[in-house]
Design an enzyme around this catalytic site. Structure first.
Site, short mmCIF file in Angstrom:
data_model
loop_
_atom_site.label_atom_id
_atom_site.label_comp_id
_atom_site.label_asym_id
_atom_site.label_seq_id
_atom_site.Cartn_x
_atom_site.Cartn_y
_atom_site.Cartn_z
N ASP A 96 -2.15 -11.66 7.65
CA ASP A 96 -2.82 -11.21 6.41
C ASP A 96 -2.68 -11.99 5.37
O ASP A 96 -2.76 -12.62 5.10
CB ASP A 96 -1.67 -9.13 6.19
CG ASP A 96 -0.46 -10.00 5.41
OD1 ASP A 96 0.21 -11.23 5.66
OD2 ASP A 96 0.13 -9.90 4.91
N GLU A 158 2.91 -10.04 5.41
CA GLU A 158 3.81 -10.54 4.22
C GLU A 158 3.15 -10.31 3.33
O GLU A 158 3.79 -11.11 1.95
CB GLU A 158 2.94 -12.38 4.22
CG GLU A 158 4.34 -13.09 4.05
CD GLU A 158 3.83 -13.45 2.35
OE1 GLU A 158 4.37 -14.64 2.00
OE2 GLU A 158 2.99 -13.57 2.56
ZN LIG Z 1 0.32 -16.75 2.30
#
Ligand SMILES: [Zn+2]
Length: 406
Positions: A96, A158
């Site tokens: 992401d 993340e």
């Molecule tokens: Zn990163």
């Protein structure tokens, strides 16, 4: 994410002498950046692209999904020459990227372009540069007669609190797969980062009781109780700053805490019934984050809530843990740390205050280091870029890593 601890400029410049990445690597990075995997979107387009590519090379991927099944982690193993799949090294990256909303870009963030030796685009630095390089090296990994397996681990979400990696690791545990080491390719300018602080992000809702402001004793002022709790969080932070523990390899060498947002109240002449605020603390490795949270929660539970309830029995203070990412400390003696130091020639002890997934791997018993192309200072910004020279160094590093496993 915060700027890195040691933000020296890369001594090499992008001169004609700078190494260049191979076309295959650039193609893969470009392909990945073109897929808009902003955390609020599904990442399945990227995951399925990589899965299909691995499948065409005879490799099976295991996908582990989030509750919506719109996001997935990918894990794939390139077995050793003797077909062994246990142990070995994971190349890990999150798929992401952060949003481009409100940012002024000079080129389309999802149409990567090269200017002046730099590849521009959202995620080029953080961290599709690393993922693309790793995926592009698949034929080389497969051709090498590896003594130990190599694994790819791609995670979701993340950037919004390291939500995907724990799901991936739980899946590995369930399937009895135990890699030995993990290189997390977050942008470190290809230097070795051996520790990061933990991040603990909480939302707090204070439920008081409304009253006309001329009748304050009949109300429970949620903003005022929130303010007292925020004051207490500040005192906790002050104590950590004064008393330590300290680790001077970090730019801020102690555990920090702060309140980041607050909202509450409806009118100046109404005792506010609700107040909500968000706070975080960033613990040094070895500092118990649960103990810090308990200091905050205990103050609410033993001091504030009983006082609130003398006015209104249903008054309450409720905490919600929004996201956490454990602290990480590689240890210099670890085999992986020594290997990556040997391959990069980097001897400096670099510790950072931004979160990575390394602590999640480490807590699962997988030794980790953080080392990847690009400067963290370029991440999350408009006109994010990764220098081609950095990609070339990453390609070289992974090539050496493969050779070290033969
Ligand atoms: Zn990163």
């Amino acid at each position: 994410m915060n700027p890195p601890v040691t933000a020296e400029l890369e001594p090499r410049s992008a001169s004609h002498a700078a190494p260049k990445p191979s076309d295959g690597v650039l193609d893969w990075i470009t392909r990945l950046v073109k897929i808009d995997t902003t955390s609020r979107n599904s990442n399945l387009g990227l995951i399925e692209t990589v899965r299909d590519h691995l499948a065409a090379a005879g490799l099976a991927s295991v996908l582990s999904y989030d509750a919506t099944r719109q996001k997935a982690n990918l894990f794939a193993t390139i077995a050793a020459a003797d077909d062994g799949t246990q142990g070995g090294i994971v190349l890990s990256g999150h798929t992401d990227v952060v949003p481009v909303d409100g940012q002024n870009w000079n080129s389309d963030p999802f149409a990567p372009t090269i200017r002046d030796g730099k590849l521009y685009g959202r995620g080029t630095c953080d961290m599709k540069g690393f993922i693309g390089t790793a995926v592009a090296l698949l034929p080389r990994i497969q051709a090498a007669k590896l003594k130990k397996p190599m694994h790819f681990a791609l995670s979701y979400d993340e950037e919004v609190g390291c939500l995907g990696a724990p799901v991936l690791l739980a899946d590995l545990a369930k399937r009895g797969i135990h890699p030995e080491g993990c290189v997390v390719g977050e942008p470190t300018s290809m230097r070795v980062v051996v520790a990061n602080k933990g991040i603990n992000f909480y939302r707090c809702r204070v439920h008081g009781h409304a009253a006309h402001s001329s009748l304050t004793p009949k109300g429970v002022n949620a903003i005022e109780y929130a303010a007292r709790l925020i004051g207490h969080i500040h005192e906790v932070a002050d104590a950590l700053r004064a008393q330590g523990p300290f680790d001077h390899a970090f730019d801020v060498p102690f555990t920090t805490a702060q309140t980041g947002t607050i909202a509450g109240g409806v009118a100046f002449n109404t005792v506010p019934a609700h107040c909500e605020f968000e706070f975080e603390f960033r613990n040094l490795p070895g500092v118990d984050s649960g103990e810090i949270f308990r200091r905050i929660e205990d103050y609410a539970r033993t001091k504030l809530v009983p006082e609130m309830r003398t006015i209104r029995a249903e008054a309450d203070i409720v905490f919600e843990r929004v996201a956490t990412s454990p602290a990480f400390d590689a240890g210099e003696g670890a085999e992986l740390t020594r290997l990556v130091r040997a391959l990069t020639g980097d001897r400096d002890k670099r510790k950072v205050a931004y979160a990575t997934e390394a602590g999640i791997f480490q807590n699962a018993g997988i030794a980790s280091v953080v080392c990847g192309p690009g400067d963290i200072d370029q991440a999350h910004k408009p006109d994010e870029f990764v220098a081609l020279e950095q990609i070339a160094r990453c390609e070289d590093f992974l090539g050496q890593l493969i050779r070290s496993m033969v």
